[in-house]
Design a protein around this motif. Structure first.
Motif, PDB file in Angstrom:
ATOM      1  N   ALA A  68       0.883  -1.066   0.085  1.00 35.18           N
ATOM      2  CA  ALA A  68      -0.079  -0.068  -0.040  1.00 35.18           C
ATOM      3  C   ALA A  68       0.770   1.386  -0.078  1.00 35.18           C
ATOM      4  CB  ALA A  68      -0.889   0.012   1.249  1.00 35.18           C
ATOM      5  N   TYR A 103       0.977   3.959  -2.713  1.00 33.43           N
ATOM      6  CA  TYR A 103       0.565   5.504  -2.549  1.00 33.43           C
ATOM      7  C   TYR A 103       1.713   6.386  -3.131  1.00 33.43           C
ATOM      8  CZ  TYR A 103      -0.496   9.320   0.676  1.00 33.43           C
ATOM      9  OH  TYR A 103      -0.863  10.626   1.393  1.00 33.43           O
ATOM     10  N   ARG A 107      -1.897   7.190   6.910  1.00 32.42           N
ATOM     11  CA  ARG A 107      -3.321   7.291   6.201  1.00 32.42           C
ATOM     12  C   ARG A 107      -3.176   5.952   5.248  1.00 32.42           C
ATOM     13  NH1 ARG A 107      -2.280  12.642   6.502  1.00 32.42           N
ATOM     14  NH2 ARG A 107      -0.829  12.631   4.531  1.00 32.42           N
ATOM     15  N   VAL A 108      -1.917   5.490   4.750  1.00 31.01           N
ATOM     16  CA  VAL A 108      -2.088   4.449   3.900  1.00 31.01           C
ATOM     17  C   VAL A 108      -2.585   3.137   4.893  1.00 31.01           C
ATOM     18  CG1 VAL A 108      -0.308   2.666   3.154  1.00 31.01           C
ATOM     19  CG2 VAL A 108       0.009   5.131   2.510  1.00 31.01           C
ATOM     20  N   GLY A 141      -4.503   3.238   7.150  1.00 28.86           N
ATOM     21  CA  GLY A 141      -6.017   3.302   7.234  1.00 28.86           C
ATOM     22  C   GLY A 141      -6.834   2.855   5.997  1.00 28.86           C
ATOM     23  N   GLU A 142      -6.105   2.858   5.112  1.00 23.78           N
ATOM     24  CA  GLU A 142      -6.910   2.506   3.856  1.00 23.78           C
ATOM     25  C   GLU A 142      -6.640   0.767   3.734  1.00 23.78           C
ATOM     26  OE1 GLU A 142      -5.368   4.323   0.493  1.00 23.78           O
ATOM     27  OE2 GLU A 142      -5.511   6.490   1.348  1.00 23.78           O
ATOM     28  N   LYS A 158      -7.748  -2.736   4.482  1.00 28.00           N
ATOM     29  CA  LYS A 158      -9.188  -3.524   5.218  1.00 28.00           C
ATOM     30  C   LYS A 158      -9.062  -3.915   6.732  1.00 28.00           C
ATOM     31  CE  LYS A 158     -11.330  -4.016   0.939  1.00 28.00           C
ATOM     32  NZ  LYS A 158     -12.097  -4.661   0.063  1.00 28.00           N
TER      33      LYS A 158
END
Length: 110
Positions: free
Chosen positions: A64, A68, A85-86, A88-89, A91
């Motif tokens: 991820a 990103y 942020r990454v 948090g993306e 799952k």
């Protein structure tokens, strides 16, 4: 010439074996240092993430983060906020939780 090619092949093979044997914490720390984080805090984050996330979770985070940065005009800079942020993306909510805890525990929370 055949001996030279054999030596080169053996050298490449040995390098790949050594890289495969490198603990995830070291690979994480090295990656964070490339993004500008100092060695001590990079090692701290790497150790915490290795201890608290599975290999699969670490691979998801790495993939991820790489994706990103792919579209970023300055991919050499990855802030802690970007990493959170990454995470948090992904799952799996445990990944974001552990990244946040590692950042806070190692003194790099945004």
């Amino acid at each position: 010439m055949a001996k030279s090619a054999a030596k080169t092949g053996a050298s490449i093979g040995l390098t790949l074996v050594v890289m495969a044997c490198t603990p995830p914490s070291t690979r994480i720390a090295t990656g964070l240092e490339r993004y500008g984080l100092d060695s001590q805090r990079s090692t701290c984050v790497g150790q915490r993430l290795e201890r608290n996330l599975s290999l699969g979770q670490l691979q998801q985070l790495g993939n991820a983060a790489a994706a990103y940065r792919g579209d970023d005009p300055n991919p050499a800079q990855l802030s802690v906020g970007d990493l959170i942020r990454v995470a948090g993306e992904i799952k799996d909510p445990k990944v974001a939780l552990e990244v946040g805890k590692a950042a806070a525990g190692c003194g790099i929370a945004p």
